[in-house]
Write a protein that holds these residues in place. Structure first.
Motif, mmCIF file in Angstrom:
data_model
loop_
_atom_site.group_PDB
_atom_site.id
_atom_site.type_symbol
_atom_site.label_atom_id
_atom_site.label_comp_id
_atom_site.label_asym_id
_atom_site.label_seq_id
_atom_site.Cartn_x
_atom_site.Cartn_y
_atom_site.Cartn_z
ATOM 1 N N THR A 33 0.830 -1.209 0.000
ATOM 2 C CA THR A 33 0.000 0.000 0.000
ATOM 3 C C THR A 33 0.862 1.255 0.000
ATOM 4 O O THR A 33 0.519 2.236 -0.668
ATOM 5 C CB THR A 33 -0.993 0.035 1.181
ATOM 6 O OG1 THR A 33 -0.296 -0.125 2.408
ATOM 7 C CG2 THR A 33 -2.049 -1.045 1.047
ATOM 8 N N SER A 34 1.972 1.225 0.699
ATOM 9 C CA SER A 34 2.875 2.391 0.708
ATOM 10 C C SER A 34 3.426 2.680 -0.684
ATOM 11 O O SER A 34 3.534 3.831 -1.096
ATOM 12 C CB SER A 34 4.034 2.175 1.679
ATOM 13 O OG SER A 34 3.569 2.142 3.000
ATOM 14 N N ARG A 35 3.777 1.616 -1.401
ATOM 15 C CA ARG A 35 4.317 1.799 -2.760
ATOM 16 C C ARG A 35 3.268 2.307 -3.743
ATOM 17 O O ARG A 35 3.587 3.072 -4.650
ATOM 18 C CB ARG A 35 4.907 0.488 -3.286
ATOM 19 C CG ARG A 35 6.249 0.154 -2.669
ATOM 20 C CD ARG A 35 6.834 -1.049 -3.327
ATOM 21 N NE ARG A 35 5.856 -2.148 -3.214
ATOM 22 C CZ ARG A 35 6.067 -3.387 -3.586
ATOM 23 N NH1 ARG A 35 7.205 -3.720 -4.122
ATOM 24 N NH2 ARG A 35 5.156 -4.313 -3.445
ATOM 25 N N ARG A 37 0.390 3.979 -2.882
ATOM 26 C CA ARG A 37 -0.343 5.157 -2.399
ATOM 27 C C ARG A 37 -0.189 6.380 -3.306
ATOM 28 O O ARG A 37 -1.177 7.078 -3.554
ATOM 29 C CB ARG A 37 0.066 5.485 -0.967
ATOM 30 C CG ARG A 37 -0.816 6.555 -0.330
ATOM 31 C CD ARG A 37 -0.607 6.664 1.159
ATOM 32 N NE ARG A 37 -1.300 5.554 1.825
ATOM 33 C CZ ARG A 37 -0.695 4.602 2.528
ATOM 34 N NH1 ARG A 37 0.623 4.606 2.670
ATOM 35 N NH2 ARG A 37 -1.393 3.645 3.102
ATOM 36 N N PRO A 38 1.010 6.691 -3.856
ATOM 37 C CA PRO A 38 1.119 7.859 -4.741
ATOM 38 C C PRO A 38 0.191 7.785 -5.956
ATOM 39 O O PRO A 38 -0.348 8.809 -6.382
ATOM 40 C CB PRO A 38 2.596 7.855 -5.161
ATOM 41 C CG PRO A 38 3.298 7.159 -4.042
ATOM 42 C CD PRO A 38 2.325 6.105 -3.568
ATOM 43 N N ARG A 39 -0.024 6.609 -6.506
ATOM 44 C CA ARG A 39 -0.934 6.460 -7.652
ATOM 45 C C ARG A 39 -2.367 6.800 -7.247
ATOM 46 O O ARG A 39 -3.108 7.423 -8.001
ATOM 47 C CB ARG A 39 -0.887 5.042 -8.209
ATOM 48 C CG ARG A 39 0.420 4.708 -8.871
ATOM 49 C CD ARG A 39 0.367 3.328 -9.455
ATOM 50 N NE ARG A 39 1.680 2.929 -9.934
ATOM 51 C CZ ARG A 39 1.907 1.823 -10.584
ATOM 52 N NH1 ARG A 39 0.925 0.988 -10.840
ATOM 53 N NH2 ARG A 39 3.122 1.522 -10.984
ATOM 54 N N THR A 41 -3.256 8.742 -4.699
ATOM 55 C CA THR A 41 -3.292 10.180 -4.424
ATOM 56 C C THR A 41 -3.417 10.959 -5.726
ATOM 57 O O THR A 41 -4.229 11.888 -5.826
ATOM 58 C CB THR A 41 -2.036 10.607 -3.643
ATOM 59 O OG1 THR A 41 -1.984 9.871 -2.419
ATOM 60 C CG2 THR A 41 -2.053 12.091 -3.331
ATOM 61 N N HIS A 42 -2.640 10.583 -6.712
ATOM 62 C CA HIS A 42 -2.676 11.248 -8.021
ATOM 63 C C HIS A 42 -4.069 11.141 -8.655
ATOM 64 O O HIS A 42 -4.512 12.051 -9.362
ATOM 65 C CB HIS A 42 -1.617 10.656 -8.948
ATOM 66 C CG HIS A 42 -1.559 11.298 -10.290
ATOM 67 N ND1 HIS A 42 -1.038 12.552 -10.489
ATOM 68 C CD2 HIS A 42 -1.989 10.864 -11.500
ATOM 69 C CE1 HIS A 42 -1.152 12.871 -11.768
ATOM 70 N NE2 HIS A 42 -1.723 11.857 -12.409
ATOM 71 N N GLU A 46 -8.051 8.052 -1.677
ATOM 72 C CA GLU A 46 -7.316 7.787 -0.442
ATOM 73 C C GLU A 46 -7.119 6.280 -0.321
ATOM 74 O O GLU A 46 -8.068 5.511 -0.500
ATOM 75 C CB GLU A 46 -8.086 8.305 0.769
ATOM 76 C CG GLU A 46 -7.349 8.088 2.075
ATOM 77 C CD GLU A 46 -8.093 8.621 3.277
ATOM 78 O OE1 GLU A 46 -7.557 8.475 4.388
ATOM 79 O OE2 GLU A 46 -9.203 9.151 3.125
#
Length: 97
Positions: A33-35, A37-39, A41-42, A46
């Motif tokens: 999920t950490s890896r 998460r940026p996708r 967010t973009h 959430e």
């Protein structure tokens, strides 16, 4: 024909056993999920991860990562902007320790 299918099934089971190991699924799902998460967010989403602690299991960690990534990519594609996707891990059944 059935003998060949049975042989292939046995080989696959043996290969799966070779890659299995005790894995903390809560930690592994947090890493995934950490890896990703940026996708999320973009895309205006959430991505949450909830856990009640370690969730050890005898699994193939590479396969579990593949499954989590596939599920989260599907969720990313199917969740409307402004939505939330939550990954929850918990231990169920005997601890085995």
């Amino acid at each position: 024909m059935q003998v060949g299918q049975d042989l292939i099934a046995s080989i696959r089971e043996e290969i799966d056993r070779l890659h299995r190991g005790r894995t903390d699924l809560a930690g592994q799902s947090e890493d995934v999920t950490s890896r990703l998460r940026p996708r999320f967010t973009h895309a205006g989403l959430e991505l949450r991860h909830c856990t009640s602690g370690r969730a050890d299991a005898d699994v193939d960690p590479h396969r579990v990562t593949q499954i989590l990534v596939n599920l989260l990519r599907n969720a990313l594609a199917a969740t409307p902007s402004g939505g939330t996707v939550t990954v929850t891990t918990s231990r169920a059944g005997p601890s085995g320790s």
